[in-house]
Write a protein that holds these residues in place. Structure first.
Motif, short mmCIF file in Angstrom:
data_model
loop_
_atom_site.label_atom_id
_atom_site.label_comp_id
_atom_site.label_asym_id
_atom_site.label_seq_id
_atom_site.Cartn_x
_atom_site.Cartn_y
_atom_site.Cartn_z
N ALA A 54 6.89 3.83 -3.20
CA ALA A 54 5.42 4.26 -3.16
C ALA A 54 4.33 3.23 -3.05
O ALA A 54 3.39 3.13 -2.34
CB ALA A 54 4.90 5.19 -4.10
N MET A 55 4.80 2.10 -3.73
CA MET A 55 3.67 0.84 -3.83
C MET A 55 4.08 0.07 -2.56
O MET A 55 2.87 -0.44 -1.78
CB MET A 55 4.24 -0.25 -4.95
CG MET A 55 3.86 0.46 -6.40
SD MET A 55 4.43 -0.72 -7.67
CE MET A 55 3.51 -2.10 -7.22
N ALA A 57 4.77 1.60 0.45
CA ALA A 57 3.98 2.51 1.46
C ALA A 57 2.66 2.33 1.33
O ALA A 57 1.80 2.29 2.22
CB ALA A 57 4.37 3.91 1.14
N SER A 58 2.00 2.14 -0.08
CA SER A 58 0.56 1.87 -0.17
C SER A 58 0.28 0.50 0.32
O SER A 58 -0.94 0.67 0.86
CB SER A 58 0.28 1.97 -1.68
OG SER A 58 0.58 3.31 -2.17
N ALA A 59 0.90 -0.51 0.03
CA ALA A 59 0.72 -1.64 0.47
C ALA A 59 0.45 -1.66 2.12
O ALA A 59 -0.20 -2.31 2.84
CB ALA A 59 1.59 -2.68 0.06
N ALA A 61 0.14 0.95 4.09
CA ALA A 61 -0.90 1.73 4.61
C ALA A 61 -2.26 0.97 4.37
O ALA A 61 -3.15 0.76 5.32
CB ALA A 61 -1.24 2.98 3.65
N ALA A 62 -2.55 0.05 3.42
CA ALA A 62 -3.44 -0.86 3.24
C ALA A 62 -3.61 -1.98 4.24
O ALA A 62 -4.86 -2.26 4.95
CB ALA A 62 -3.69 -1.49 1.90
#
Length: 168
Positions: A54-55, A57-59, A61-62
């Motif tokens: 999740a981290m 994927a978040s990075a 996406a950012a």
């Protein structure tokens, strides 16, 4: 270890007695404990992996969001710099979201209006330059003509003075 349980079977009062060695009884408990610990470790590992994914994927996406914003803004900035340096043929390219497309189109319209105003000013300057040239030519001609009139007036004045001196 020994355990008993009363049983009532068809009116008979019986008791069930179980005798098991302590080591044998504890092996099952130890197996259950080991299984519980393994399950706990697997769950923690799975949760940690899920959290890491999740981290990540978040990075990612950012980063994609940042690139989606900074690339078009960089294109627009480069376009504005090119125009500010006099390159009115420059164009802004790239993919833009709705908000940045609106900004890009507004800047294009502004540059087109500035270019048109500049071209009109240039035409007015050329017209004014031509008019100044014509005025300069007319002034030179007037100067030549006034010199001719001045010489003619001087000659007439001398002739009149000579005639007046002959008459007197």
């Amino acid at each position: 270890l020994t355990a008993w349980q009363p049983l009532d079977l068809a009116g008979l009062n019986l008791a069930l007695i179980v005798d098991i060695e302590r080591l044998e009884a504890m092996q099952a408990a130890d197996a259950i404990g080991t299984l519980a610990q393994d399950t706990k470790n697997d769950m923690l590992l799975g949760a940690g992996g899920t959290l890491a994914a999740a981290m990540l994927a978040s990075a990612l996406a950012a980063i994609l969001i940042i690139l989606a914003l900074t690339r078009p803004i960089t294109h627009i900035r480069n376009y504005a710099e090119a125009v500010s340096q006099g390159d009115y043929k420059a164009d802004v390219t790239g993919k833009y979201g709705p908000e940045l497309s609106s900004l890009r189109d507004s800047i294009r319209s502004m540059v087109a209006a500035l270019k048109e105003s500049l071209e009109e000013s240039e035409q007015q300057f050329q017209t004014l330059k031509q008019m100044m040239h014509t005025v300069s030519e007319v002034a030179a001609k007037v100067s030549r003509e006034s010199d001719s009139v001045m010489h003619s007036s001087r000659d007439l004045s001398q002739g009149a003075s000579e005639q007046a001196s002959i008459i007197v």
